[in-house]
Design a protein around this motif. Sequence first.
Motif, short mmCIF file in Angstrom:
data_model
loop_
_atom_site.label_atom_id
_atom_site.label_comp_id
_atom_site.label_asym_id
_atom_site.label_seq_id
_atom_site.Cartn_x
_atom_site.Cartn_y
_atom_site.Cartn_z
N ASN A 1 26.50 18.89 -12.14
CA ASN A 1 26.53 18.31 -13.49
C ASN A 1 25.39 17.33 -13.70
O ASN A 1 25.53 16.33 -14.42
CB ASN A 1 27.88 17.63 -13.76
N ARG A 2 24.27 17.62 -13.06
CA ARG A 2 23.04 16.87 -13.24
C ARG A 2 21.89 17.88 -13.22
O ARG A 2 21.96 18.88 -12.51
CB ARG A 2 22.81 15.87 -12.09
N PRO A 3 20.82 17.65 -13.97
CA PRO A 3 19.66 18.53 -13.85
C PRO A 3 19.13 18.53 -12.42
O PRO A 3 19.00 17.48 -11.79
CB PRO A 3 18.65 17.93 -14.83
N LEU A 4 18.81 19.73 -11.93
CA LEU A 4 18.27 19.90 -10.59
C LEU A 4 16.87 20.48 -10.69
O LEU A 4 16.63 21.44 -11.42
CB LEU A 4 19.16 20.85 -9.77
N MET A 5 15.94 19.89 -9.94
CA MET A 5 14.57 20.36 -9.94
C MET A 5 14.17 20.76 -8.52
O MET A 5 14.64 20.18 -7.54
CB MET A 5 13.61 19.29 -10.47
N LEU A 6 13.27 21.74 -8.44
CA LEU A 6 12.80 22.25 -7.16
C LEU A 6 11.36 21.85 -6.94
O LEU A 6 10.53 21.97 -7.85
CB LEU A 6 12.93 23.77 -7.14
N SER A 7 11.05 21.41 -5.73
CA SER A 7 9.68 21.05 -5.36
C SER A 7 9.46 21.47 -3.92
O SER A 7 10.34 21.98 -3.25
CB SER A 7 9.49 19.54 -5.53
N GLY A 8 8.24 21.23 -3.44
CA GLY A 8 7.93 21.52 -2.05
C GLY A 8 7.16 22.81 -1.88
O GLY A 8 7.75 23.88 -1.80
N GLY A 9 5.83 22.72 -1.85
CA GLY A 9 5.02 23.87 -1.55
C GLY A 9 4.98 24.94 -2.63
O GLY A 9 4.57 26.07 -2.37
N LEU A 10 5.36 24.59 -3.84
CA LEU A 10 5.33 25.58 -4.92
C LEU A 10 3.90 25.80 -5.40
O LEU A 10 3.08 24.88 -5.43
CB LEU A 10 6.19 25.12 -6.09
N THR A 11 3.61 27.05 -5.78
CA THR A 11 2.32 27.42 -6.35
C THR A 11 2.58 28.43 -7.47
O THR A 11 3.70 28.92 -7.64
CB THR A 11 1.41 28.08 -5.30
N ALA A 12 1.53 28.77 -8.19
CA ALA A 12 1.67 29.80 -9.22
C ALA A 12 2.08 31.13 -8.60
O ALA A 12 2.73 31.96 -9.24
CB ALA A 12 0.36 29.94 -9.99
N ASP A 13 1.70 31.34 -7.34
CA ASP A 13 2.02 32.61 -6.69
C ASP A 13 3.47 32.71 -6.24
O ASP A 13 4.07 33.80 -6.30
CB ASP A 13 1.10 32.82 -5.47
N ASN A 14 4.05 31.60 -5.75
CA ASN A 14 5.40 31.72 -5.20
C ASN A 14 6.51 31.19 -6.11
O ASN A 14 7.69 31.37 -5.80
CB ASN A 14 5.50 31.07 -3.81
N VAL A 15 6.16 30.55 -7.22
CA VAL A 15 7.23 30.03 -8.08
C VAL A 15 8.09 31.16 -8.67
O VAL A 15 9.30 30.97 -8.85
CB VAL A 15 6.66 29.09 -9.17
N PRO A 16 7.54 32.37 -8.96
CA PRO A 16 8.45 33.43 -9.40
C PRO A 16 9.49 33.80 -8.34
O PRO A 16 10.65 34.05 -8.66
CB PRO A 16 7.49 34.61 -9.68
N GLN A 17 9.06 33.84 -7.08
CA GLN A 17 10.00 34.14 -6.00
C GLN A 17 11.07 33.06 -5.90
O GLN A 17 12.26 33.35 -5.75
CB GLN A 17 9.26 34.24 -4.67
N ALA A 18 10.65 31.80 -6.00
CA ALA A 18 11.61 30.69 -5.91
C ALA A 18 12.65 30.76 -7.02
O ALA A 18 13.86 30.65 -6.77
CB ALA A 18 10.87 29.36 -5.95
N LEU A 19 12.19 30.95 -8.25
CA LEU A 19 13.11 30.96 -9.38
C LEU A 19 13.90 32.26 -9.47
O LEU A 19 14.92 32.33 -10.17
CB LEU A 19 12.35 30.71 -10.68
N GLY A 20 13.45 33.28 -8.77
CA GLY A 20 14.25 34.49 -8.66
C GLY A 20 15.39 34.33 -7.69
O GLY A 20 16.37 35.08 -7.73
#
Length: 234
Positions: free
Chosen positions: A164-183
Amino acid sequence: MARDDRRFEVKICGIRTAEALDAALDAGADLVGFVHFPKSPRHLALADAPALVARVAGRAGKVALLVDPDDALLRDVIAAVSPDILQLHGHETPERVADIKARFGLPVMKALPVARREDLAVLPAYAAVADRILFDAKPDPGALLPGGNGRPFDWALVAGLDVNRPLMLSGGLTADNVPQALGLVRMDGVDVSSGVEDAPGVKSPDKIRAFVAAARRAASTSSLQDPLSKARAS
Protein backbone atom coordinates in the motif's frame (compact mmCIF):
# COMPACT_ATOMS: atom_id res chain seq x y z
CA MET A 1 -4.47 4.49 -3.45
CA ALA A 2 -4.75 1.18 -5.27
CA ARG A 3 -1.71 0.33 -7.37
CA ASP A 4 -3.73 0.24 -10.60
CA ASP A 5 -4.62 3.91 -10.00
CA ARG A 6 -1.02 5.03 -9.53
CA ARG A 7 0.92 6.70 -12.29
CA PHE A 8 4.09 4.94 -13.37
CA GLU A 9 7.09 7.17 -12.70
CA VAL A 10 10.60 7.37 -14.11
CA LYS A 11 13.35 8.91 -11.97
CA ILE A 12 16.74 10.05 -13.22
CA CYS A 13 19.08 10.35 -10.25
CA GLY A 14 22.51 11.80 -9.62
CA ILE A 15 22.10 14.88 -11.80
CA ARG A 16 24.90 17.45 -11.50
CA THR A 17 24.81 19.46 -14.73
CA ALA A 18 22.35 21.59 -16.63
CA GLU A 19 22.83 19.42 -19.72
CA ALA A 20 21.84 16.26 -17.89
CA LEU A 21 18.94 17.95 -16.16
CA ASP A 22 17.59 19.40 -19.39
CA ALA A 23 17.86 15.99 -21.07
CA ALA A 24 15.89 14.37 -18.25
CA LEU A 25 13.21 17.04 -18.32
CA ASP A 26 12.93 17.04 -22.11
CA ALA A 27 12.66 13.24 -22.10
CA GLY A 28 9.73 13.46 -19.70
CA ALA A 29 11.23 12.15 -16.47
CA ASP A 30 8.77 12.41 -13.60
CA LEU A 31 11.41 12.76 -10.88
CA VAL A 32 14.95 14.16 -10.94
CA GLY A 33 17.36 13.31 -8.15
CA PHE A 34 20.15 15.39 -6.65
CA VAL A 35 22.72 13.60 -4.50
CA HIS A 36 24.35 15.29 -1.53
CA PHE A 37 26.92 12.74 -0.37
CA PRO A 38 30.59 13.75 -0.73
CA LYS A 39 31.82 10.19 -1.33
CA SER A 40 29.66 9.89 -4.43
CA PRO A 41 30.86 10.91 -7.91
CA ARG A 42 27.35 12.34 -8.30
CA HIS A 43 27.68 14.65 -5.29
CA LEU A 44 26.13 18.08 -5.78
CA ALA A 45 27.58 20.82 -3.60
CA LEU A 46 24.96 22.91 -1.86
CA ALA A 47 26.46 26.09 -3.30
CA ASP A 48 25.78 24.78 -6.80
CA ALA A 49 22.31 23.42 -6.11
CA PRO A 50 20.02 26.50 -6.26
CA ALA A 51 20.94 27.56 -9.81
CA LEU A 52 20.65 23.99 -11.07
CA VAL A 53 17.36 23.06 -9.42
CA ALA A 54 15.80 26.35 -10.55
CA ARG A 55 15.89 24.93 -14.07
CA VAL A 56 13.34 22.28 -13.06
CA ALA A 57 10.66 24.99 -12.90
CA GLY A 58 7.90 22.58 -11.93
CA ARG A 59 8.47 20.19 -14.86
CA ALA A 60 9.33 17.26 -12.57
CA GLY A 61 9.47 16.40 -8.91
CA LYS A 62 12.77 17.20 -7.18
CA VAL A 63 14.30 14.49 -5.00
CA ALA A 64 17.15 15.17 -2.56
CA LEU A 65 19.16 12.02 -1.82
CA LEU A 66 21.03 11.86 1.48
CA VAL A 67 22.81 9.16 3.47
CA ASP A 68 22.22 9.07 7.22
CA PRO A 69 21.75 12.86 7.44
CA ASP A 70 21.52 14.71 10.72
CA ASP A 71 18.96 17.47 11.17
CA ALA A 72 21.42 20.26 10.41
CA LEU A 73 22.32 18.74 7.04
CA LEU A 74 18.66 18.17 6.26
CA ARG A 75 17.91 21.83 6.92
CA ASP A 76 20.77 22.92 4.65
CA VAL A 77 19.79 20.59 1.82
CA ILE A 78 16.13 21.56 2.00
CA ALA A 79 17.09 25.24 1.84
CA ALA A 80 19.35 24.69 -1.20
CA VAL A 81 17.30 22.16 -3.18
CA SER A 82 13.68 22.85 -2.15
CA PRO A 83 12.95 19.15 -2.68
CA ASP A 84 9.52 17.64 -3.17
CA ILE A 85 10.76 14.34 -1.74
CA LEU A 86 13.60 13.36 0.59
CA GLN A 87 15.34 10.11 -0.36
CA LEU A 88 17.08 8.36 2.52
CA HIS A 89 19.70 5.94 1.24
CA GLY A 90 21.60 5.02 4.38
CA HIS A 91 20.95 3.00 7.52
CA GLU A 92 18.10 5.17 8.76
CA THR A 93 15.80 3.22 11.06
CA PRO A 94 12.01 3.28 10.69
CA GLU A 95 11.92 5.51 13.76
CA ARG A 96 14.35 7.96 12.15
CA VAL A 97 12.30 7.98 8.93
CA ALA A 98 9.17 8.83 10.91
CA ASP A 99 11.03 11.53 12.83
CA ILE A 100 12.33 13.16 9.64
CA LYS A 101 8.86 13.16 8.11
CA ALA A 102 7.34 14.74 11.20
CA ARG A 103 10.15 17.24 11.73
CA PHE A 104 10.50 18.50 8.15
CA GLY A 105 7.04 17.92 6.71
CA LEU A 106 8.20 16.39 3.44
CA PRO A 107 7.42 13.01 1.85
CA VAL A 108 10.17 10.47 2.36
CA MET A 109 11.38 7.72 0.03
CA LYS A 110 13.37 5.01 1.81
CA ALA A 111 15.85 2.93 -0.15
CA LEU A 112 16.12 -0.71 0.90
CA PRO A 113 19.15 -2.73 -0.21
CA VAL A 114 18.23 -6.20 -1.47
CA ALA A 115 20.40 -9.25 -2.06
CA ARG A 116 18.37 -12.03 -0.43
CA ARG A 117 14.75 -12.53 0.51
CA GLU A 118 15.70 -12.03 4.15
CA ASP A 119 16.55 -8.41 3.35
CA LEU A 120 12.83 -7.78 2.84
CA ALA A 121 11.95 -8.63 6.45
CA VAL A 122 12.19 -4.92 7.30
CA LEU A 123 9.82 -3.87 4.51
CA PRO A 124 6.61 -3.71 6.61
CA ALA A 125 8.25 -1.50 9.24
CA TYR A 126 9.53 0.95 6.63
CA ALA A 127 6.33 0.87 4.59
CA ALA A 128 4.44 1.92 7.71
CA VAL A 129 6.34 5.22 7.91
CA ALA A 130 7.81 6.00 4.45
CA ASP A 131 5.75 7.45 1.62
CA ARG A 132 7.41 5.22 -0.95
CA ILE A 133 9.98 2.44 -1.05
CA LEU A 134 12.92 2.07 -3.44
CA PHE A 135 14.50 -1.35 -3.89
CA ASP A 136 18.20 -1.17 -4.76
CA ALA A 137 20.99 -3.71 -5.08
CA LYS A 138 22.75 -4.36 -1.79
CA PRO A 139 26.37 -3.14 -1.94
CA ASP A 140 29.28 -5.33 -0.99
CA PRO A 141 30.54 -5.02 2.60
CA GLY A 142 32.83 -2.02 2.85
CA ALA A 143 31.60 -0.43 -0.38
CA LEU A 144 31.92 3.35 -0.43
CA LEU A 145 28.49 3.93 -1.99
CA PRO A 146 25.14 2.63 -0.72
CA GLY A 147 23.73 2.81 -4.26
CA GLY A 148 24.57 3.84 -7.79
CA ASN A 149 26.98 0.94 -8.18
CA GLY A 150 25.56 -0.26 -11.49
CA ARG A 151 24.63 -3.68 -10.17
CA PRO A 152 21.24 -5.36 -10.60
CA PHE A 153 19.86 -7.81 -8.08
CA ASP A 154 17.50 -10.76 -8.45
CA TRP A 155 14.33 -8.88 -9.38
CA ALA A 156 12.20 -11.95 -8.65
CA LEU A 157 12.81 -11.27 -4.95
CA VAL A 158 10.49 -8.24 -5.11
CA ALA A 159 7.84 -9.69 -7.42
CA GLY A 160 4.29 -9.72 -6.12
CA LEU A 161 4.85 -7.22 -3.30
CA ASP A 162 2.15 -4.73 -2.37
CA VAL A 163 2.45 -2.78 0.87
CA ASN A 164 0.00 0.00 0.00
CA ARG A 165 2.90 2.29 -0.85
CA PRO A 166 4.43 3.12 -4.24
CA LEU A 167 7.35 0.79 -4.96
CA MET A 168 10.25 1.72 -7.21
CA LEU A 169 12.98 -0.47 -8.69
CA SER A 170 16.63 0.51 -8.98
CA GLY A 171 20.02 -1.12 -9.23
CA GLY A 172 21.86 -1.64 -12.49
CA LEU A 173 18.95 -0.69 -14.71
CA THR A 174 19.63 0.38 -18.29
CA ALA A 175 17.58 1.01 -21.41
CA ASP A 176 18.47 -2.53 -22.46
CA ASN A 177 17.36 -4.41 -19.34
CA VAL A 178 14.48 -2.32 -18.01
CA PRO A 179 11.99 -4.15 -20.29
CA GLN A 180 13.11 -7.45 -18.78
CA ALA A 181 12.82 -6.06 -15.25
CA LEU A 182 9.32 -4.67 -15.76
CA GLY A 183 8.26 -7.85 -17.49
CA LEU A 184 9.15 -9.75 -14.34
CA VAL A 185 8.05 -7.48 -11.50
CA ARG A 186 5.21 -5.06 -10.97
CA MET A 187 6.50 -1.68 -9.87
CA ASP A 188 5.16 1.86 -9.65
CA GLY A 189 8.35 3.31 -11.07
CA VAL A 190 12.01 2.87 -11.90
CA ASP A 191 15.10 4.80 -10.83
CA VAL A 192 18.35 5.00 -12.77
CA SER A 193 21.71 6.67 -12.19
CA SER A 194 24.80 4.80 -13.38
CA GLY A 195 22.79 3.17 -16.18
CA VAL A 196 22.56 6.50 -18.02
CA GLU A 197 26.21 7.48 -17.62
CA ASP A 198 29.31 7.37 -19.83
CA ALA A 199 31.52 7.40 -16.72
CA PRO A 200 30.79 7.61 -12.98
CA GLY A 201 28.94 10.87 -12.43
CA VAL A 202 28.95 11.80 -16.13
CA LYS A 203 25.42 11.59 -17.50
CA SER A 204 24.74 10.88 -21.15
CA PRO A 205 21.78 12.82 -22.60
CA ASP A 206 21.35 10.10 -25.24
CA LYS A 207 21.23 7.36 -22.61
CA ILE A 208 18.78 9.38 -20.51
CA ARG A 209 16.42 9.75 -23.46
CA ALA A 210 16.75 6.08 -24.36
CA PHE A 211 16.09 4.95 -20.80
CA VAL A 212 12.97 7.06 -20.31
CA ALA A 213 11.56 5.87 -23.63
CA ALA A 214 12.36 2.22 -22.91
CA ALA A 215 10.87 2.37 -19.43
CA ARG A 216 7.67 3.97 -20.73
CA ARG A 217 7.30 1.34 -23.45
CA ALA A 218 8.00 -1.50 -21.04
CA ALA A 219 5.53 -0.23 -18.47
CA SER A 220 2.87 0.16 -21.14
CA THR A 221 3.35 -3.19 -22.83
CA SER A 222 3.56 -5.11 -19.57
CA SER A 223 0.51 -3.26 -18.20
CA LEU A 224 2.50 -3.23 -14.96
CA GLN A 225 1.61 -6.87 -14.44
CA ASP A 226 4.12 -9.28 -12.98
CA PRO A 227 3.66 -13.06 -13.26
CA LEU A 228 2.50 -13.41 -9.65
CA SER A 229 -0.19 -10.76 -9.99
CA LYS A 230 -1.41 -12.41 -13.18
CA ALA A 231 -1.59 -15.74 -11.39
CA ARG A 232 -3.66 -14.22 -8.58
CA ALA A 233 -6.08 -12.74 -11.11
CA SER A 234 -6.56 -16.02 -12.99
